[in-house]
Design a protein around this motif. Structure first.
Motif, PDB file in Angstrom:
ATOM      1  N   THR A 155       2.128   4.873   0.017  1.00 22.25           N
ATOM      2  CA  THR A 155       1.376   6.071   0.473  1.00 22.25           C
ATOM      3  C   THR A 155       2.321   7.310   0.115  1.00 22.25           C
ATOM      4  N   VAL A 171      -2.150   4.332  -3.174  1.00 24.03           N
ATOM      5  CA  VAL A 171      -3.383   5.066  -2.599  1.00 24.03           C
ATOM      6  C   VAL A 171      -3.253   6.310  -2.802  1.00 24.03           C
ATOM      7  N   THR A 188      -7.827   4.829   3.063  1.00 22.79           N
ATOM      8  CA  THR A 188      -6.975   3.736   3.399  1.00 22.79           C
ATOM      9  C   THR A 188      -7.226   3.478   4.789  1.00 22.79           C
ATOM     10  N   LEU A 242      -8.088  -0.001  -3.586  1.00 21.67           N
ATOM     11  CA  LEU A 242      -7.412  -1.107  -2.748  1.00 21.67           C
ATOM     12  C   LEU A 242      -8.168  -2.513  -2.788  1.00 21.67           C
ATOM     13  N   VAL A 293       1.017  -1.169   0.086  1.00 16.59           N
ATOM     14  CA  VAL A 293      -0.015  -0.086  -0.031  1.00 16.59           C
ATOM     15  C   VAL A 293       0.939   1.084  -0.004  1.00 16.59           C
ATOM     16  N   ILE A 344       2.282  -0.960   4.573  1.00 17.94           N
ATOM     17  CA  ILE A 344       1.704   0.411   4.321  1.00 17.94           C
ATOM     18  C   ILE A 344       3.042   1.142   4.441  1.00 17.94           C
TER      19      ILE A 344
END
Length: 240
Positions: free
Chosen positions: A9, A43, A77, A49, A7, A60
Motif C-alpha cells: 500500500t 495496490v 482493497t 489483486l 499487498v 497488507i
C-alpha cells in the motif's frame, strides 16, 4: 503452489529504501520465505489483486497514506479484504494494513488522540490473550516498533483486542481464526526504526517529541518479529 501475497500500500522513504530495501523485502526476511514464493501487488499503483482463493495468505503493508482519505485504490482493497475474509484466507495487516482491515470490517479509524506514536514501545498483552494461538508466541510484556498518526479507535464487532501500548489500546487485533493485524511493525529492524526517527527529526521536534530519547530507546524487538516467523511457517504449509 499458491503464492504468499504482499499487498503493498506504499513504500518506505527513498533514502531508507536505498539503504535497507522496501517493505516487501523486510516482510520476506521476517517471514522466512523464498522470493519465488511471494507475489507483490502494488495496490497504491492500481495493480489488480488476484482472487483470494489463488493465494496461501496475504500481508497488507504500511503506507504514508491515511485510511480516512478513502482513496479509490484503498477502498477497492477494503472490498478485497471482505472477500478474503469470506474465503477464510489467512490475513495479516500491519499499520495501514491494520487500520484498513478494521475499516473494511466495520470498525472506525481516525487520528490517534494526543498525536503521533513513534519509536520502540513497550506493549502488553491483554488479559485473556494467552489462549490466542498467535499471542502465545509473545510474553506478557514485549517491545515493538511503531510509527503512526492514525489508529483503530473502534475495532469491528467481533474483533478481539490482544495487545495495547500506553498510547494505543488497539495494537493487535484478531478477526476470527485466520486473520489478525498489528498497529506496530513486526517487520521493522532497529536500524529501520532509527532511520524513520532521524528522517522525521525536525517534524518530531516541532511536535514536542524528544528525538535523542527516542533514538536511545530504539532496540531489538525479537518477540514482535517472532509473530512473522510463526506466520511464515504456518502459511508455508498452506501454500502446498
Amino acid at each position: 503452489m499458491k503464492p504468499l501475497l504482499i499487498v503493498q500500500t506504499g513504500s518506505a522513504p527513498e533514502p531508507i529504501c536505498a539503504r535497507l530495501g522496501d517493505f516487501p523485502h523486510w516482510f520476506r526476511l521476517a517471514l522466512g520465505v523464498h522470493p519465488r514464493r511471494l507475489r507483490v501487488v502494488r495496490v497504491d499503483r492500481d495493480e489488480a489483486l488476484p482472487p483470494p482463493r489463488m493465494c496461501a495468505g496475504a500481508v497488507i503493508t504500511g503506507s504514508a497514506a491515511m485510511v480516512t482519505e478513502r482513496l479509490p485504490w484503498s477502498e477497492r482493497t477494503a472490498g478485497w479484504i471482505r472477500d478474503a475474509m469470506d474465503a477464510a484466507l489467512p490475513l495479516l495487516g500491519v499499520c495501514y494494513g491494520h487500520q484498513l482491515m478494521a475499516h473494511a470490517l466495520g470498525g472506525r479509524v481516525d487520528w490517534l488522540p494526543g498525536g503521533r506514536e513513534i519509536g520502540t514501545q513497550r506493549l502488553e498483552l491483554l488479559p485473556g490473550a494467552a489462549d490466542d494461538p498467535l499471542a502465545r508466541a509473545l510474553p506478557p510484556v514485549f517491545r515493538a516498533h511503531t510509527t503512526h498518526e492514525q489508529s483503530v479507535l473502534e475495532p469491528p464487532a467481533g474483533a478481539r483486542v490482544l495487545a495495547r501500548s500506553a498510547r494505543d489500546p488497539h495494537q493487535m487485533l484478531r478477526y476470527g481464526e485466520r486473520a489478525f493485524s498489528t498497529q506496530f511493525h513486526p517487520e521493522f529492524s532497529a536500524q529501520a526504526m532509527a532511520a524513520y526517527i532521524r528522517r522525521r527529526a525536525a517534524k518530531l521536534r516541532e511536535e514536542g517529541l524528544d528525538v535523542p530519547r527516542l533514538l536511545r530507546e530504539v532496540g531489538p524487538t525479537p518477540h514482535a518479529r517472532r509473530l512473522l516467523e510463526v506466520t511464515g511457517s504456518d502459511w508455508a504449509g498452506a501454500a502446498a
